[in-house]
Every structure is written in C-alpha cells, then in structure tokens.
Design a protein around this motif. Sequence first.
Motif, short mmCIF file in Angstrom:
data_model
loop_
_atom_site.label_atom_id
_atom_site.label_comp_id
_atom_site.label_asym_id
_atom_site.label_seq_id
_atom_site.Cartn_x
_atom_site.Cartn_y
_atom_site.Cartn_z
N ALA A 224 0.95 -1.30 0.02
CA ALA A 224 0.16 0.00 0.09
C ALA A 224 0.85 1.20 0.01
CB ALA A 224 -0.98 -0.17 1.37
N ILE A 225 1.96 0.96 0.74
CA ILE A 225 2.68 2.53 0.72
C ILE A 225 3.48 2.39 -0.37
CG2 ILE A 225 4.64 3.45 1.88
CD1 ILE A 225 3.94 2.03 4.52
N GLU A 226 4.12 1.63 -0.77
CA GLU A 226 5.06 1.61 -1.86
C GLU A 226 4.61 1.31 -3.31
OE1 GLU A 226 8.65 2.10 -1.87
OE2 GLU A 226 8.52 2.62 0.23
N GLY A 227 3.32 1.03 -3.37
CA GLY A 227 2.92 0.56 -4.77
C GLY A 227 2.33 1.83 -5.66
N GLY A 228 2.36 2.88 -4.95
CA GLY A 228 2.15 4.13 -5.77
C GLY A 228 2.69 4.57 -6.94
N ASP A 229 2.29 4.77 -7.98
CA ASP A 229 2.95 4.96 -9.27
C ASP A 229 3.46 6.45 -9.11
OD1 ASP A 229 1.85 3.86 -12.57
OD2 ASP A 229 3.79 3.99 -11.33
N THR A 230 4.54 6.49 -9.41
CA THR A 230 5.09 8.09 -9.60
C THR A 230 4.64 8.32 -10.95
OG1 THR A 230 7.10 7.02 -10.24
CG2 THR A 230 7.23 7.89 -8.38
N PRO A 231 3.48 9.21 -10.83
CA PRO A 231 2.73 9.38 -12.07
C PRO A 231 3.44 10.22 -13.31
CG PRO A 231 2.09 11.04 -10.25
CD PRO A 231 3.09 10.34 -9.72
N SER A 232 4.63 11.02 -12.71
CA SER A 232 5.18 11.89 -14.03
C SER A 232 6.40 11.08 -14.46
CB SER A 232 5.45 13.16 -13.60
OG SER A 232 6.32 13.00 -12.49
N ALA A 233 6.53 9.74 -14.20
CA ALA A 233 7.86 8.95 -14.36
C ALA A 233 8.09 8.74 -15.92
CB ALA A 233 8.08 7.93 -13.81
N GLY A 234 6.93 8.45 -16.77
CA GLY A 234 7.39 8.16 -18.02
C GLY A 234 7.32 9.27 -18.70
N ALA A 235 6.62 10.41 -18.41
CA ALA A 235 6.73 11.71 -18.90
C ALA A 235 7.96 12.31 -18.86
CB ALA A 235 5.60 12.46 -18.36
N ARG A 236 8.72 11.95 -17.56
CA ARG A 236 9.96 12.61 -17.40
C ARG A 236 11.11 12.00 -18.26
NH1 ARG A 236 11.87 12.30 -11.88
NH2 ARG A 236 9.93 10.88 -11.29
N VAL A 237 10.72 10.52 -18.35
CA VAL A 237 11.71 9.97 -19.24
C VAL A 237 11.81 10.67 -20.75
CG1 VAL A 237 12.40 7.86 -20.30
CG2 VAL A 237 12.02 7.97 -17.86
N ARG A 238 10.56 10.77 -21.26
CA ARG A 238 10.17 11.14 -22.54
C ARG A 238 10.75 12.49 -22.61
NH1 ARG A 238 5.61 8.19 -22.32
NH2 ARG A 238 4.46 9.85 -21.24
N GLN A 239 10.72 13.54 -21.56
CA GLN A 239 11.18 14.80 -21.59
C GLN A 239 12.54 14.73 -21.63
OE1 GLN A 239 9.56 17.56 -21.78
NE2 GLN A 239 11.33 18.89 -21.69
N LEU A 240 13.47 13.64 -20.83
CA LEU A 240 14.82 13.54 -20.93
C LEU A 240 15.43 13.21 -22.48
CD1 LEU A 240 17.64 13.11 -19.40
CD2 LEU A 240 16.95 10.81 -19.17
N ARG A 241 14.61 12.35 -22.88
CA ARG A 241 15.07 12.06 -24.39
C ARG A 241 14.87 13.22 -25.44
NH1 ARG A 241 12.58 6.91 -24.05
NH2 ARG A 241 10.64 7.57 -25.54
N ASN A 242 13.81 14.05 -25.10
CA ASN A 242 13.56 15.16 -25.92
C ASN A 242 14.88 16.07 -25.73
OD1 ASN A 242 11.47 15.11 -27.59
ND2 ASN A 242 9.88 15.55 -25.99
N ASP A 243 15.12 16.35 -24.56
CA ASP A 243 16.09 17.36 -24.06
C ASP A 243 17.40 16.78 -24.97
OD1 ASP A 243 14.99 18.18 -20.73
OD2 ASP A 243 14.52 18.93 -22.64
N THR A 244 17.87 15.60 -24.93
CA THR A 244 18.93 15.04 -25.03
C THR A 244 18.93 15.23 -26.89
OG1 THR A 244 18.75 13.48 -23.39
CG2 THR A 244 20.57 13.04 -25.15
N ALA A 245 17.91 14.94 -27.29
CA ALA A 245 17.82 14.97 -28.94
C ALA A 245 18.17 16.58 -29.23
CB ALA A 245 16.50 14.52 -29.39
N LEU A 246 17.55 17.33 -28.52
CA LEU A 246 17.77 18.97 -28.70
C LEU A 246 19.29 19.14 -28.63
CD1 LEU A 246 15.99 21.25 -29.25
CD2 LEU A 246 15.88 21.97 -27.17
#
Lengths: 349, 406
Positions: B58-80
């Motif tokens: 219950a405590i740890e199962g929570g999804d970090t909601p923006s993790a997927g988005a952050r990874v995509r953002q990272l890829r975008n920045d690197t590509a830029l």
Amino acid sequence: MRSVGGSGVRSSVRSRGSSSTTASDPRERVKDCCRKLVAFMCTQVGVGGLVVGYAIVGAFGFMSVEKDWKNPQNEIVASLHLNCTSDIWTLTTSEFAFNETAWRSEVDRVLKVFQDGFAKAYKEGYNGRTSDELWTFPAALMFCLAVFTMIGYGNVVPKTPLGKGLTVLYAVFGIPLYVLYFMNMGKVLASTFRWLYRRLYECTEDGVGDRDSESSLPPLPATRIIVPSTACLWVMGGYVLTGTIMFAEWEGWEYLDSTYFCVTSLCKIGIGDFVPGANILEALNSGNQTKLVINFVYLLLGMGLIAMCFNLMREEIRVKVRELKTEMRQWLEDIRVRIISSYQRKRGY
Amino acid sequence: MERKRSSRRYGSGRYRRKSWGQKCKDYFREFIAFMFSNVGIIGLVVGYTIAGAFVFSAIEGGDTPSAGARVRQLRNDTALRLWDLSCCGLNVFSEETWRQSVSKELEAYQQHIVSFIQDGYDITGSGNRSRTLSFSGWFLYSLTVITTIGYGNIAPQTEIGKVVTIIYAIIGMPLFLLYLSNIGDILAKSFKWTYAKCCLCYGCCDGASRRRALRRHQLALQQPASVGAFIGDDWRVQYVVDTEDEAGGDVAVRIERCADGDQGDESSSSGDDERYDPQTVTVPVTLCLAIMVGYICFGAVLFSEWEGWNFLDSSYFCFISLSTIGFGDIVPGKRVISSQEIQLSFIFCSVYLMLGMALIAMCFNLMQEEVVHKTRTCMQALRSMFSCKRRAQRNFQDEDFELPAD
C-alpha cells in the motif's frame, strides 16, 4: 569460558581476601592486577583482534580473486555507445540533417533503442566500473565484514565461481568466530555497564543523607542490581543517534536515510541500498580511508552493544516469557473447562 | 520447561495404567496446548508477514505519475542538445570532435537513466508502471526483513516506507526469534525421539551414553531456565555447574553414585535398564551437519530447476540466504517473465526460507551439547597450558588454582 575465567579470577580474589588474614604484599597485589589485566587482554582483546585480522586477511584474499573478472556487460554497453553514436552520425550526414523535426524524431528512436539496451545491461549487472576499480581494499574489507556479521549488503559481490566458493568457506569459519566475539563482547560490556550503573546508583544514593549507612550495599559484585531495560534502550538509541549524525555528515545522506541505514545494519538486515563508502570509491584519499575504518569500528562496536543489551535484558525477557506461557496455559485450561462443562450440560438435556 | 515437566508427568502416569478416557483427554489437552503455543507462533509469524506485505504494497505501490513523462522529456532534451551540436556547431566537419561531444552527451543521458532505474522506474519497452511488484514480492521483502536476511533487490523508496521498515524490523525480529526457538525445540525433540528409536533398534545404549545421560539429568535438575535455543543461556549455566563439579573432584562421583542408586522421579533412566528417556540421546554433530548440507543441496536442485541457474549459483544462493547474509545479487524471480510464475517463485522461496531456518535452529539445538562439550575440552587444554606458565611465575598460595577457572 571466558566468563568463567573472569569469575574464577574474581572468586580467587574473594577467597584470598577472606582466607588470608596476613597483610597482602602491595607488590603482589600489583602483580596480580597486571596478571589479571594481561589475561583479560589476551582473551577479550584477543578475540577482537582475531576478528579484525580475519577481516583483513579475507579482504586481501577476495581482492586478489575478484580483481581480474571481466564484466561482460561493460562490453555490451560500450558497443551500445558505439552503435548509437554511429547511428546519429549516419543520420547527421544523411538528408535528414536539414529537417529538424524529422532528424529529432529519428534521433529519439535511436535514443530509445539505446535506453532499452542500457536498462537491460544495468539489470544484468552493469555498474560502470571494472572489477579492480570496484574491489578496492576498503570495499573488500566492508564486504568481509558484511559476510561474517551476516549483514550482507550486496553492493559489492563476488562474481567468479572461485569467489563464490571462497565466500561460502569464509562464512562457514567466520560466522562462529564472530558469534564468539559477539557473546564475549556482550558479557564484558554487560558487566562494565552493570558496574557503571551500580556506581551511578551509589552516587545518587550518596546525596540522600544517612540512607546510605543503613542500606549498606554488600561489597561483593555478586549482588545483582538489575539494570532496567529502559537504560539499555537509551544506550542503543543514543548509539543509533550518533551513527545517524555521523553518516549524515560524512556521506551526505538525509537524516532519515542515515537512521534507516544504522537500524538496518545493526539489526543485521543489511538491505544495501545505502552503504557507506559507495561514493568513497570515487575519491580514494587517505581521509576517506580513515572514514571507512571508523565505519567498520562503528558497526563492530554496535554489534557488541546489541549483545550487551541482550545480555542485560535476558533475565527480564525470560521471566516475561515464562509468565506469558503460564498465562496462556491458564487461559487454555479455562477454555477447556468451559467447553467440557458446556458439553456436559448438553448431554444432560 | 513446563512442557517438559508436564510430558514427564504424563509419562509417569502412563506406567500407572490410566483409563482410556483419561488418556484421551490428556492427549487432547496436550494437543490443544501444542497447537496454540507452537502452531500459534507459526500462524503469528505468517500473519505478521502477510500484514507487512499489505502495508508495504500500500505504501510503496503508488505510481510515480510523471515518471514516464519525465523519461520522454529527458529524451527530448538530449535530442535537442544533439541537434544543436550537429547542425549548427562547427565540429560537424570533424568527425572525431563530434563523436567526443556526442559521447559526453550520451554519458550524461546514461547517468540520468541510472537515477531513474534506481528510483524504481522500470524502463523497458512500454513499461509504464513504476513497480512490477506484486503482493508476493512484498511478502518476500517482509520475510527478509524479519529474518534479517535483507536481500536488497527490493527496497523501500518512500520515506514512510523506510520508517515503517524500521518499526517492522524492531517488532518482527524478536517474534521470529521466538518462532525459531519454539520450532527448534519441537523439531529437536521429535528428531531425538526418532533417532532414539533407531538407536534402540541397533542397541547402542552402552555405558558411556548412559553416564552422559545421567550427567545431563543433573544439569537439568540444577538449571532453572528452559533449555531453549538461546545458546548464551546454556553455555553459561553449563559452565557454572561444571566448575562446581570439578571444583571438588569428588562431587561429580558422588552425584553419579547417588543417581545410580536413586529411583527418583525422573522418568526412567535410573529405573529400568531397557528404557531411557529419548531426550537424553546425543545426536552426533556429523548428522546435524549432514542434514543442513542436505537441505541446502535440495534447495539448490529445486532452484536450479525452477529458475534456470546452474547448480553452483543455486547452492551459493541457498547458503547465503539460510545464513541470513543475503547479498541479493541472485534472487528468485529475476529471470522469469510471466507474472504468474514470479508470484509462485517468491512464495516458494519464502516457504523454503522459513522451513530452512527452522531446520537450522533444530540443528543448533541438537549440536549445542556436543559443541559445548568439545569446546570445553579444547579450552581446558589451552587453559592448562596457560596456567602452567602462570604457576611457574607464582611463588605462593596454590589453593586458588584448584578453581579450574584459571
């Protein structure tokens, strides 16, 4: 056996004190003190020294065994890098170079491939360092400590089959040695703590007027002043607090993380997500070596303190467990009588 | 201790020919008490672990909601950044320098990926969930916390999780130790009974083991505490008694002589010649070691079948887990893809661990006496060497040396 040695020496002092009415030569007393001290050092400090020596020998052994292991993931990651760079170069020198969005989407795809490959390599055990960078002497020492204290962090582990077999052997001989150290340390620290506690008790009693003269405490150390378990808990809490502050300052961890590390290490769980010295590997100067030695000593001493608490609290725990058992037995008798009487009542109808 | 006493009372009752109804009732009472105090402990430990698994998931199962988005953002920045390097920089004309700067960018990108993975994000393919941990995974985690194994492949990431781990460990470890001591006791008794039965068949009750049995009875009479799996207890108590034995050398002989003629209430070792209390049989150390090694090999075979490891890795894993070291570099469930099988392998690993630690507790219980006896003889040899030296140094009062402590 060492406690018997200690109590035997003590009892010999007792008998001498009671039996010989001749004035004891002060020189003989001094000699005896020296002899007792030497015997003590040979046994307690001897075991401690043996443990430290075993750790050092083990550290050298593991270092030499594990140094030459080639992590296959290193090559995989290196080739991933190469492929990614070549792909981007191909893209740059192709016609996409003048269309930013197209180029960037292609590069995004290449990066995604790199990301997946790297994540897989990381899961398989890539850690960015070659074996001989990883297995420095402080790291090996920490590894040996983790093996025979049964903490088992797991941040540095043997990979070669020989290393694994050696680990098993090392554990089989090291764990009994450590258990010996643990029990001895526990006894010594427990008696020291009891003595300290008794002194403190007497000191506080001194200030209460003539109560001291009435309740003359017998001079023999045989009278057991039971140290309350809260005192033990305070000592443990203080030690964990010291460790927290120390690790938080040196390693740059949060206070909560530091407490978490201290408690899980002292309880021998050893999860391994926080290990002191994990970033010491990056800057190996002599200052950090001292830090690692201090970490080592902290853990060993902490185990000794836990042994002391076990020793001191054992009486209380045993009494409480026995009470619990008798209570449970009473309760079961109660239930049984009730069941039987209700059954008999049913039959009576 | 009470259990032992009650069983002895029961044992002496049997020879008085109780009625069948009384016997059944006694059996029943013993059984209920057994269930509640021993199986109860097992149930308590299992229940505690299950509760812990629920709490942690219950405590740890929570999804970090923006993790997927952050990874995509990272890829975008690197590509830029790569685009900036490639299109407008002057170093496009020199492949070497270009490659070097791109390498640097890739290194930075790699570091970010590592930090994401360490935070628990599962970056493979289309994995959008932050943790693929099921209930059974957290069950294994809770078990490793209270048994102090502590693999570390699963670790709490949130602060609450860490605090809960600390509290859970502090309460759970004594509970598990209680479980070990109880189960070790029971298993040791049953094993001794089985071993005594086998031993009786071959008629190995000769004089030496009888004498040892008598000595043990004396020890049992004099010691107030229960003979549990607390090694510290028994070491200390046995030593105290033995120094009294050897202090006046004739005391031990006196005790033996008394016991020979004594028809005491201790069940049957002094009475009949054919029967004796199976609890006084000493199981040889080699047998205990063989049991432990056999269990490790058994586990190794099972895990190598189930997980696809080779035999060496499996036995290494079994040994490291059962000795509560628990590195965590090799853990079950890593290679298996389908989630159904991961659940089963975690559960199987948990059962194996609980059973294995109970067996080890039993072996320690059985080996205690032998090991203590052997260590005592070793230490006496060492001590006599040491005391000879000191005797030479001393020039008066030898009576203190009758005390064997030095």
